[in-house]
Design an enzyme around this catalytic site. Structure first.
Site, mmCIF file in Angstrom:
data_model
loop_
_atom_site.group_PDB
_atom_site.id
_atom_site.type_symbol
_atom_site.label_atom_id
_atom_site.label_comp_id
_atom_site.label_asym_id
_atom_site.label_seq_id
_atom_site.Cartn_x
_atom_site.Cartn_y
_atom_site.Cartn_z
ATOM 1 N N LYS A 159 0.837 -1.214 0.000
ATOM 2 C CA LYS A 159 0.000 0.000 0.000
ATOM 3 C C LYS A 159 0.866 1.256 0.000
ATOM 4 O O LYS A 159 0.549 2.255 -0.651
ATOM 5 C CB LYS A 159 -0.951 0.004 1.208
ATOM 6 C CG LYS A 159 -1.980 -1.101 1.214
ATOM 7 C CD LYS A 159 -2.825 -1.198 -0.044
ATOM 8 C CE LYS A 159 -3.824 -0.076 -0.231
ATOM 9 N NZ LYS A 159 -4.607 -0.228 -1.489
ATOM 10 N N VAL A 189 -11.553 -2.010 7.852
ATOM 11 C CA VAL A 189 -12.939 -1.801 7.418
ATOM 12 C C VAL A 189 -13.836 -2.989 7.783
ATOM 13 O O VAL A 189 -13.541 -4.134 7.421
ATOM 14 C CB VAL A 189 -13.000 -1.554 5.887
ATOM 15 C CG1 VAL A 189 -14.433 -1.202 5.476
ATOM 16 C CG2 VAL A 189 -12.039 -0.430 5.476
HETATM 17 P P1 NAP Z 1 -11.426 -6.945 -1.526
HETATM 18 O O1 NAP Z 1 -12.863 -7.200 -1.272
HETATM 19 O O2 NAP Z 1 -10.490 -8.108 -1.440
HETATM 20 O O3 NAP Z 1 -11.269 -6.245 -2.935
HETATM 21 C C1 NAP Z 1 -10.059 -6.206 -3.615
HETATM 22 C C2 NAP Z 1 -10.350 -5.955 -5.073
HETATM 23 O O4 NAP Z 1 -9.110 -5.897 -5.793
HETATM 24 C C3 NAP Z 1 -11.171 -7.088 -5.705
HETATM 25 O O5 NAP Z 1 -12.089 -6.543 -6.606
HETATM 26 C C4 NAP Z 1 -10.111 -7.901 -6.428
HETATM 27 O O6 NAP Z 1 -10.602 -8.607 -7.555
HETATM 28 C C5 NAP Z 1 -9.213 -6.769 -6.891
HETATM 29 N N1 NAP Z 1 -7.918 -7.287 -7.308
HETATM 30 C C6 NAP Z 1 -6.990 -7.937 -6.565
HETATM 31 N N2 NAP Z 1 -5.961 -8.306 -7.341
HETATM 32 C C7 NAP Z 1 -6.261 -7.876 -8.597
HETATM 33 C C8 NAP Z 1 -5.606 -7.961 -9.856
HETATM 34 N N3 NAP Z 1 -4.423 -8.568 -10.010
HETATM 35 N N4 NAP Z 1 -6.195 -7.387 -10.939
HETATM 36 C C9 NAP Z 1 -7.392 -6.777 -10.824
HETATM 37 N N5 NAP Z 1 -8.071 -6.683 -9.668
HETATM 38 C C10 NAP Z 1 -7.504 -7.239 -8.583
HETATM 39 O O7 NAP Z 1 -10.842 -5.857 -0.533
HETATM 40 P P2 NAP Z 1 -11.434 -4.478 0.026
HETATM 41 O O8 NAP Z 1 -11.366 -4.556 1.491
HETATM 42 O O9 NAP Z 1 -12.700 -4.125 -0.629
HETATM 43 O O10 NAP Z 1 -10.267 -3.482 -0.423
HETATM 44 C C11 NAP Z 1 -10.435 -2.530 -1.455
HETATM 45 C C12 NAP Z 1 -9.339 -1.508 -1.349
HETATM 46 O O11 NAP Z 1 -9.382 -0.890 -0.078
HETATM 47 C C13 NAP Z 1 -7.921 -2.072 -1.492
HETATM 48 O O12 NAP Z 1 -7.137 -1.120 -2.176
HETATM 49 C C14 NAP Z 1 -7.454 -2.178 -0.041
HETATM 50 O O13 NAP Z 1 -6.051 -2.142 0.081
HETATM 51 C C15 NAP Z 1 -8.114 -0.949 0.542
HETATM 52 N N6 NAP Z 1 -8.281 -1.002 1.995
HETATM 53 C C16 NAP Z 1 -8.991 -2.017 2.572
HETATM 54 C C17 NAP Z 1 -9.129 -2.034 3.950
HETATM 55 C C18 NAP Z 1 -9.901 -3.104 4.664
HETATM 56 O O14 NAP Z 1 -9.804 -3.168 5.911
HETATM 57 N N7 NAP Z 1 -10.682 -3.935 3.970
HETATM 58 C C19 NAP Z 1 -8.531 -1.024 4.722
HETATM 59 C C20 NAP Z 1 -7.822 0.005 4.089
HETATM 60 C C21 NAP Z 1 -7.711 0.006 2.726
HETATM 61 P P3 NAP Z 1 -11.057 -10.175 -7.465
HETATM 62 O O15 NAP Z 1 -12.471 -10.156 -6.963
HETATM 63 O O16 NAP Z 1 -10.949 -10.655 -8.855
HETATM 64 O O17 NAP Z 1 -10.102 -10.839 -6.516
#
Ligand code: NAP
Length: 347
Positions: A159, A189
C-alpha cells in the site's frame, strides 16, 4: 455534477467497491466497474439491482498485472476511483505477490485515466501506508508514511509503495494535463457485505463467529464502517477540499478483546459461542516462530495506533457511524449469508 458523469471504479467485485458503486449509482453517476474476470459481472449486477437502479452500470475487463484493457476501461470516463489491490487474509510467502500488482496496477490505472483526460482521480490507500514502523505512542496524521525499510509486512509495503508511486506519477505530469488527485486512507474496514463479497478484513469477525480462533490476542484495531469509507470516496470525487490531499478515515479504535466481548453479548441469543479467552503475548511470540500470520500479529501487539482524523471530519465533513453498531451489522450480514456456518453452535 452533471447527471451522467461516468466514474470508472477499479476492482468492482471488492467489498468496499460494491458499497461505493451503490452510492455512486444512487447519486446519479454512471459507473463502469473493472473486473479481472468478467464471470463475476452478472452476480455483481444482480446484487446491486436488489438495492437500486443499475441501468447505468457497466463493466470492463482489466487486470492489475497486465496492460491490456485499461484504455477501454477509462475511455470516456470523467473520474477514476482506483480501489483494486490485493487484500490477503494471510501473509504471502513472497512480498512481491502483493507489491507488484498494487504498485504497477495503480500506475496502469492512473496512466489510462490521464490518457483519457479524467477530471479527478481518487485512490484507495490505507492507514497501512501511514503507520508501518512508527512508535505506537505517537499520534499519526496524513504527513506520516510507513517505513518500508523496516519489517512492516507485505501488505503495508504494497500500500505504501503503490500510493507513493501514484503521487510521484501525478507530480511528474505537466501541470496542464495533470488531473486532480486525492487519496483516502481507511482504517480497518468492517460492515455489511453486498452480494457475499467479504474482504479479508472481515476475517476477524468471521473467525470469531466460526470459532476458528482459540482466543484473542492483545491487539487493537483502528476501525471504520464500509459505508462511511464509500461515502468518503464519493465526497472526495467532487469536494473542493479534496485535491492534493490524503484523508485518514478511522471512526474509532477497539481492542480485539472488546470486539470479541461485544460480539459474544450480541450473538449469544442466536446460539453463537464467541471465543473471548485472551491469548497471552508470550504465546503470540512463540507461535510467530512458526507462522507468518502470528509473526504479523506479534508486530502489532498492544493498543491500536492513534490517528488524527480531523482532515476528513472537518474538510470533507465526514461523519462516521459508531463501530459497535457496525460490528453488529457485520455479524448480522455474515450470519445471514451463512459465511460463518462452519463454526456456528446452535443453542
Ligand atoms: P477486496 O474485497 O479483497 O477487494 C479487492 C479488489 O481488488 C477485488 O475486486 C479484487 O478482484 C481486486 N484485485 C486484486 N488483485 C487484482 C488484480 N491482479 N487485478 C485486478 N483486480 C484485482 O478488498 P477491500 O477490502 O474491498 O479493499 C479494497 C481496497 O481498499 C484495497 O485497495 C485495499 O487495500 C483498501 N483497503 C482495505 C481495507 C480493509 O480493511 N478492507 C482497509 C484500508 C484500505 P477479485 O475479486 O478478482 O479478486
Amino acid at each position: 455534477m452533471t447527471r451522467q458523469d461516468l466514474v470508472t471504479v477499479t476492482g468492482a467485485s471488492g467489498f468496499i467497491a460494491l458499497h461505493t458503486i451503490r452510492q455512486l449509482l444512487a447519486a446519479g453517476y454512471a459507473v463502469r466497474g473493472t473486473l479481472r474476470s468478467m464471470d463475476k459481472a452478472d452476480g455483481i449486477a444482480r446484487a446491486l439491482a436488489a438495492r437500486g437502479d443499475v441501468s447505468h452500470l457497466s463493466f470492463a475487463r482489466a487486470d492489475l498485472t497486465a496492460d491490456d484493457g485499461w484504455d477501454a476501461a477509462l475511455e470516456g470516463a470523467d473520474y477514476l476511483i482506483h480501489m483494486a489491490s490485493p487484500v490477503p487474509a494471510e501473509a504471502p510467502k513472497d512480498e512481491n505477490d502483493l507489491i507488484t500488482p498494487a504498485r504497477d496496477g495503480a500506475l496502469r490505472a492512473l496512466r489510462a485515466a490521464c490518457d483519457a483526460g479524467v477530471k479527478r482521480i481518487v485512490m484507495t490507500s490505507s492507514i497501512a501506508a501511514i503507520s508501518g514502523g512508527h512508535d505506537k505512542s505517537q499520534q499519526l496524521d496524513e504527513g506520516c508514511w510507513s517505513d518500508v525499510t523496516k519489517d512492516i509486512g507485505a501488505y503495508q509495503k504494497s500500500k505504501t509503495l503503490a500510493e507513493k508511486a501514484a503521487w510521484d506519477y501525478i507530480a511528474a505530469l505537466p501541470v496542464e494535463s495533470r488531473p486532480e488527485f486525492a487519496v483516502i486512507n481507511p482504517g480497518f474496514v468492517l460492515g455489511p457485505v453486498i452480494g457475499g463479497q467479504a474482504s479479508a478484513s472481515l476475517e476477524i469477525v468471521r473467525r470469531l463467529m466460526a470459532r476458528e480462533v482459540p482466543g484473542v490476542p492483545n491487539i487493537g484495531f483502528s476501525l471504520v464502517d464500509v459505508r462511511d469509507v464509500a461515502a468518503a470516496h464519493v465526497t472526495a470525487l467532487i469536494h473542493d477540499a479534496a485535491p492534493g490531499s490524503r484523508f485518514i478515515c478511522v471512526a474509532e479504535s477497539m481492542s480485539f478483546r472488546e470486539i470479541a466481548r461485544h460480539l459474544a453479548d450480541y450473538l449469544a441469543p442466536q446460539g453463537y459461542k464467541i471465543p473471548t479467552r485472551p491469548v497471552p503475548d508470550w504465546l503470540v511470540h512463540f507461535l510467530a516462530l512458526f507462522s507468518p500470520t502470528f509473526k504479523l500479529v506479534a508486530t502489532r501487539l498492544g493498543p491500536a495506533t492513534a490517528f488524527d482524523t480531523r482532515a476528513a471530519r472537518t474538510r470533507l465533513d465526514w461523519q462516521p457511524r459508531s463501530m459497535v453498531q457496525s460490528l453488529f451489522d457485520t455479524a448480522d450480514s455474515l450470519g445471514a449469508q451463512n459465511i460463518t456456518r462452519p463454526g456456528r453452535t446452535p443453542s
